[in-house]
Write a protein that holds these residues in place. Structure first.
Motif, PDB file in Angstrom:
ATOM      1  N   LEU A  23      -3.789   5.911   0.781  1.00 61.14           N
ATOM      2  CA  LEU A  23      -3.979   6.923   1.826  1.00 61.14           C
ATOM      3  C   LEU A  23      -3.353   8.229   1.356  1.00 61.14           C
ATOM      4  CD1 LEU A  23      -4.865   7.638   4.736  1.00 61.14           C
ATOM      5  CD2 LEU A  23      -2.645   6.761   5.528  1.00 61.14           C
ATOM      6  N   HIS A  24      -4.103   9.344   1.522  1.00 64.17           N
ATOM      7  CA  HIS A  24      -3.684  10.615   0.942  1.00 64.17           C
ATOM      8  C   HIS A  24      -3.641  11.721   1.998  1.00 64.17           C
ATOM      9  CE1 HIS A  24      -4.508   8.850  -3.052  1.00 64.17           C
ATOM     10  NE2 HIS A  24      -5.535   8.285  -2.439  1.00 64.17           N
ATOM     11  N   PHE A  25      -2.573  12.541   1.939  1.00 65.62           N
ATOM     12  CA  PHE A  25      -2.464  13.726   2.781  1.00 65.62           C
ATOM     13  C   PHE A  25      -2.262  14.944   1.885  1.00 65.62           C
ATOM     14  CE2 PHE A  25      -0.880  10.297   5.598  1.00 65.62           C
ATOM     15  CZ  PHE A  25      -1.798  10.427   6.630  1.00 65.62           C
ATOM     16  N   ARG A  69       2.106  13.427 -10.670  1.00 67.95           N
ATOM     17  CA  ARG A  69       1.450  13.513  -9.357  1.00 67.95           C
ATOM     18  C   ARG A  69       0.084  12.832  -9.388  1.00 67.95           C
ATOM     19  NH1 ARG A  69       0.649  18.523  -9.357  1.00 67.95           N
ATOM     20  NH2 ARG A  69       2.755  19.091  -8.718  1.00 67.95           N
ATOM     21  N   ASN A  70      -0.684  13.096 -10.432  1.00 70.55           N
ATOM     22  CA  ASN A  70      -2.019  12.496 -10.535  1.00 70.55           C
ATOM     23  C   ASN A  70      -1.944  10.980 -10.691  1.00 70.55           C
ATOM     24  OD1 ASN A  70      -3.141  15.027 -10.308  1.00 70.55           O
ATOM     25  ND2 ASN A  70      -3.475  15.288 -12.505  1.00 70.55           N
ATOM     26  N   ALA A  71      -0.926  10.509 -11.421  1.00 69.00           N
ATOM     27  CA  ALA A  71      -0.739   9.060 -11.568  1.00 69.00           C
ATOM     28  C   ALA A  71      -0.407   8.426 -10.220  1.00 69.00           C
ATOM     29  CB  ALA A  71       0.364   8.770 -12.584  1.00 69.00           C
ATOM     30  N   ILE A  72       0.455   9.084  -9.450  1.00 62.63           N
ATOM     31  CA  ILE A  72       0.816   8.574  -8.118  1.00 62.63           C
ATOM     32  C   ILE A  72      -0.414   8.552  -7.211  1.00 62.63           C
ATOM     33  CG2 ILE A  72       2.207   9.014  -6.049  1.00 62.63           C
ATOM     34  CD1 ILE A  72       4.330  10.265  -8.005  1.00 62.63           C
ATOM     35  N   THR A  73      -1.245   9.571  -7.314  1.00 61.96           N
ATOM     36  CA  THR A  73      -2.489   9.602  -6.536  1.00 61.96           C
ATOM     37  C   THR A  73      -3.339   8.363  -6.802  1.00 61.96           C
ATOM     38  OG1 THR A  73      -2.620  12.018  -6.355  1.00 61.96           O
ATOM     39  CG2 THR A  73      -4.701  10.822  -6.273  1.00 61.96           C
ATOM     40  N   ILE A  81     -10.426  13.645  -4.139  1.00 58.85           N
ATOM     41  CA  ILE A  81     -11.719  12.952  -4.072  1.00 58.85           C
ATOM     42  C   ILE A  81     -12.369  12.947  -5.448  1.00 58.85           C
ATOM     43  CG2 ILE A  81     -14.046  13.037  -3.073  1.00 58.85           C
ATOM     44  CD1 ILE A  81     -12.694  14.314  -0.560  1.00 58.85           C
ATOM     45  N   GLN A  82     -12.252  14.058  -6.170  1.00 56.76           N
ATOM     46  CA  GLN A  82     -12.804  14.157  -7.518  1.00 56.76           C
ATOM     47  C   GLN A  82     -12.190  13.115  -8.450  1.00 56.76           C
ATOM     48  OE1 GLN A  82     -12.597  18.173  -8.989  1.00 56.76           O
ATOM     49  NE2 GLN A  82     -13.071  17.584 -11.092  1.00 56.76           N
ATOM     50  N   MET A  83     -10.962  12.685  -8.137  1.00 56.68           N
ATOM     51  CA  MET A  83     -10.280  11.668  -8.943  1.00 56.68           C
ATOM     52  C   MET A  83     -10.705  10.249  -8.564  1.00 56.68           C
ATOM     53  SD  MET A  83      -6.473  13.379  -8.985  1.00 56.68           S
ATOM     54  CE  MET A  83      -5.700  12.015  -9.844  1.00 56.68           C
ATOM     55  N   GLY A  84     -11.693  10.129  -7.676  1.00 59.35           N
ATOM     56  CA  GLY A  84     -12.234   8.821  -7.352  1.00 59.35           C
ATOM     57  C   GLY A  84     -11.714   8.206  -6.073  1.00 59.35           C
ATOM     58  N   GLU A  85     -11.018   9.021  -5.241  1.00 64.29           N
ATOM     59  CA  GLU A  85     -10.498   8.518  -3.968  1.00 64.29           C
ATOM     60  C   GLU A  85     -11.516   8.785  -2.858  1.00 64.29           C
ATOM     61  OE1 GLU A  85      -7.371   6.776  -3.911  1.00 64.29           O
ATOM     62  OE2 GLU A  85      -7.976   6.913  -6.009  1.00 64.29           O
ATOM     63  N   ALA A  86     -11.827   7.780  -2.072  1.00 67.47           N
ATOM     64  CA  ALA A  86     -12.870   7.882  -1.052  1.00 67.47           C
ATOM     65  C   ALA A  86     -12.494   8.917   0.013  1.00 67.47           C
ATOM     66  CB  ALA A  86     -13.098   6.529  -0.404  1.00 67.47           C
ATOM     67  N   PRO A  87     -13.426   9.790   0.427  1.00 66.08           N
ATOM     68  CA  PRO A  87     -13.130  10.856   1.390  1.00 66.08           C
ATOM     69  C   PRO A  87     -12.510  10.379   2.695  1.00 66.08           C
ATOM     70  CG  PRO A  87     -15.288  11.197   0.402  1.00 66.08           C
ATOM     71  CD  PRO A  87     -14.811   9.856  -0.070  1.00 66.08           C
ATOM     72  N   GLU A  88     -12.895   9.172   3.148  1.00 63.40           N
ATOM     73  CA  GLU A  88     -12.352   8.678   4.429  1.00 63.40           C
ATOM     74  C   GLU A  88     -10.882   8.269   4.326  1.00 63.40           C
ATOM     75  OE1 GLU A  88     -14.713   5.174   2.568  1.00 63.40           O
ATOM     76  OE2 GLU A  88     -14.903   7.364   2.758  1.00 63.40           O
ATOM     77  N   ARG A  89     -10.327   8.316   3.107  1.00 63.51           N
ATOM     78  CA  ARG A  89      -8.900   8.027   2.931  1.00 63.51           C
ATOM     79  C   ARG A  89      -8.100   9.268   2.538  1.00 63.51           C
ATOM     80  NH1 ARG A  89      -8.067   5.563  -1.334  1.00 63.51           N
ATOM     81  NH2 ARG A  89     -10.090   5.124  -2.307  1.00 63.51           N
ATOM     82  N   VAL A  90      -8.736  10.449   2.537  1.00 66.77           N
ATOM     83  CA  VAL A  90      -8.090  11.684   2.086  1.00 66.77           C
ATOM     84  C   VAL A  90      -8.155  12.724   3.206  1.00 66.77           C
ATOM     85  CG1 VAL A  90      -7.930  13.386   0.243  1.00 66.77           C
ATOM     86  CG2 VAL A  90      -8.950  11.148  -0.233  1.00 66.77           C
ATOM     87  N   PRO A 104       0.824  -1.214   0.000  1.00 71.37           N
ATOM     88  CA  PRO A 104       0.000   0.000   0.000  1.00 71.37           C
ATOM     89  C   PRO A 104       0.864   1.274   0.000  1.00 71.37           C
ATOM     90  CG  PRO A 104      -0.797  -1.564   1.635  1.00 71.37           C
ATOM     91  CD  PRO A 104       0.538  -2.077   1.171  1.00 71.37           C
ATOM     92  N   ILE A 105       0.391   2.287  -0.704  1.00 70.76           N
ATOM     93  CA  ILE A 105       1.146   3.526  -0.878  1.00 70.76           C
ATOM     94  C   ILE A 105       0.436   4.669  -0.152  1.00 70.76           C
ATOM     95  CG2 ILE A 105       2.026   5.200  -2.577  1.00 70.76           C
ATOM     96  CD1 ILE A 105       1.857   2.765  -4.618  1.00 70.76           C
ATOM     97  N   ILE A 106       1.216   5.443   0.597  1.00 65.10           N
ATOM     98  CA  ILE A 106       0.737   6.643   1.287  1.00 65.10           C
ATOM     99  C   ILE A 106       1.334   7.846   0.561  1.00 65.10           C
ATOM    100  CG2 ILE A 106       0.703   7.914   3.469  1.00 65.10           C
ATOM    101  CD1 ILE A 106       1.248   5.153   4.847  1.00 65.10           C
ATOM    102  N   HIS A 107       0.487   8.746   0.084  1.00 66.10           N
ATOM    103  CA  HIS A 107       0.943   9.841  -0.776  1.00 66.10           C
ATOM    104  C   HIS A 107       0.717  11.202  -0.109  1.00 66.10           C
ATOM    105  CE1 HIS A 107       0.538  12.202  -4.808  1.00 66.10           C
ATOM    106  NE2 HIS A 107       1.785  12.202  -4.379  1.00 66.10           N
ATOM    107  N   LEU A 108       1.752  12.036  -0.108  1.00 69.60           N
ATOM    108  CA  LEU A 108       1.696  13.386   0.426  1.00 69.60           C
ATOM    109  C   LEU A 108       1.723  14.405  -0.712  1.00 69.60           C
ATOM    110  CD1 LEU A 108       2.763  11.560   2.777  1.00 69.60           C
ATOM    111  CD2 LEU A 108       4.154  13.499   3.505  1.00 69.60           C
ATOM    112  N   HIS A 109       0.937  15.451  -0.562  1.00 74.66           N
ATOM    113  CA  HIS A 109       0.893  16.587  -1.500  1.00 74.66           C
ATOM    114  C   HIS A 109       0.232  16.228  -2.833  1.00 74.66           C
ATOM    115  CE1 HIS A 109       2.859  20.060   0.412  1.00 74.66           C
ATOM    116  NE2 HIS A 109       3.508  19.159   1.125  1.00 74.66           N
ATOM    117  N   GLY A 110      -0.790  15.400  -2.796  1.00 78.17           N
ATOM    118  CA  GLY A 110      -1.575  15.144  -3.993  1.00 78.17           C
ATOM    119  C   GLY A 110      -2.578  16.261  -4.247  1.00 78.17           C
TER     120      GLY A 110
END
Length: 386
Positions: free
Chosen positions: A148-150, A139-143, A161-170, A120-126
């Motif tokens: 998990l996103h910060f 950056r968008n590809a890494i997202t 979130i607009q890119m399809g990432e669930a809010p509870e993980r952002v 699993p990948i944790i990404h900062l500054h997406g």
């Protein structure tokens, strides 16, 4: 115990990640492993891996991937070497997660290797926008590879979130650069001069200029325009740091080296390191170039940023940022504005939109929860905005 790898490939990236690394190292239930790669291991870019070691941080692995060229072919080959090197490392280490920051090409290659290894990948500054740079696509590809996103602002969180990432993980946590700006112990001007072995003078500017990677063959022209502008100000000491290992970066570094050899008030460094860089910002009159630092960290110091060209186009900006075109006359006008008493008053009243300086604590606590409660995954469902 949960094992997490923290990736760093550049001096700037490490400066941002260092408070997270130090705090994760204090967590008894987490085994944090730092892996250094890319420009960190290049003598041409200052062997900045030594800055990590000087901080007393253990490096689990050094993976050499950088070719001695910055052509598109060389960068693609560097990405290939990164995938090979990290595929081997992941098979040996098998971490429970990997943490990456930002938007660099080698980071994307490492994330692909991690995904193949089901890490699993944790990404900062997406979610950030840099319209003049290939970094935005990276950056968008890494997202999309990450779980998990910060993010540094609410607007950027909404984009993820607009890119399809669930809010509870952002999570919006602010920018690590702001934390460094507010909490670094600064060196005095005298100690800086002794450390840098140069006289700083009464007026100081910090210059960092990177290639605009979505523009073809503009690096040489643009850095020439910048140099032709700054040499009109012999009363200002320009402290310059080298460009990244991107396409065209070496052209910028070569021209800055020629300039610094000819003009006493232009001084070039491979890297200042975080403490010296932040200490310089504390006494500088302005920052000039196109580094993200000018947009994110510098406003916290209440000094102007002269942002040249399109590399940072699209980022949220404070009112202390002056945008100008990469030509001599525009740059000279921007310098005059940055030094004017009227604009300096405006800068003192400006606010930094990138957080309150408590970013690393938030990241560590949330990461710890996701790790220890086995909430991190590789597979995920696309989140549709209602």
């Amino acid at each position: 115990m949960k094992k997490i790898v923290i990736l760093t490939a550049t001096r700037a990236e490490y400066g941002l990640l260092s408070p997270i690394i130090k705090k994760l190292n204090k967590e008894p239930e987490i085994d944090a492993r730092v892996v250094a790669t890319g420009a960190h291991l290049s003598p041409e870019f200052g062997m900045t891996v030594n800055e990590i070691k000087k901080d007393g941080i253990a490096i689990d692995k050094e993976i050499d991937i950088l070719l001695n060229s910055d052509t598109p072919v060389a960068i693609s080959k560097t990405m290939g070497l990164a995938m090979i090197g990290f595929a081997d490392y992941f098979s040996e280490c098998m971490p429970d997660a990997i943490m990456v920051l930002g938007d660099r090409y080698e980071t994307l290659a490492v994330c692909v290797a991690a995904l193949n290894a089901q890490i699993p990948i944790i990404h900062l500054h997406g979610g950030e926008a840099t319209e003049g740079s290939v970094d935005e696509a990276l950056r968008n590809a890494i997202t999309k590879l990450s779980y998990l996103h910060f993010t540094s602002t609410d607007e950027y969180r909404n984009r993820v979130i607009q890119m399809g990432e669930a809010p509870e993980r952002v999570f919006c946590v602010g920018a690590l650069g702001v934390e460094n700006a507010l909490h670094t112990s600064f060196l005095s001007k005298a100690k800086l001069e002794n450390s840098l072995k140069c006289h700083l003078g009464d007026k100081i500017a910090i210059l960092t200029f990177h290639p605009v990677t979505l523009e073809e063959n503009t690096a040489g022209i643009q850095i020439s325009e910048i140099i032709n502008a700054i040499i009109q100000h012999p009363e200002i000491t320009f402290i310059c740091t080298k460009a990244n290992a991107d396409v065209g970066g070496r052209i910028i570094n070569e021209q800055l080296k020629i300039c610094s050899d000819e003009f006493e008030n232009v001084v070039l460094f491979d890297s200042l390191g975080m403490q010296r860089y932040m200490s310089m910002l504390a006494i500088a009159d302005f920052v000039i170039g196109n580094s993200s630092s000018g947009i994110i960290e510098v406003p916290s110091f209440k000094i102007p940023t002269i942002n040249i060209g399109d590399r940072q186009k699209g980022r949220i900006q404070a009112s202390s940022v002056i945008n100008c075109e990469p030509n001599k006359n525009d740059i000279l006008e921007a310098i005059d504005k940055a030094l004017s008493s009227e604009f300096k008053k405006k800068v003192k009243m400006s606010c930094n939109p990138y957080g309150d300086g408590n970013t690393s604590n938030k990241i560590v606590e949330i990461t710890k929860k996701f790790l220890l409660e086995n909430m991190l995954q590789v597979h995920k469902k696309f989140y549709d905005i209602k």
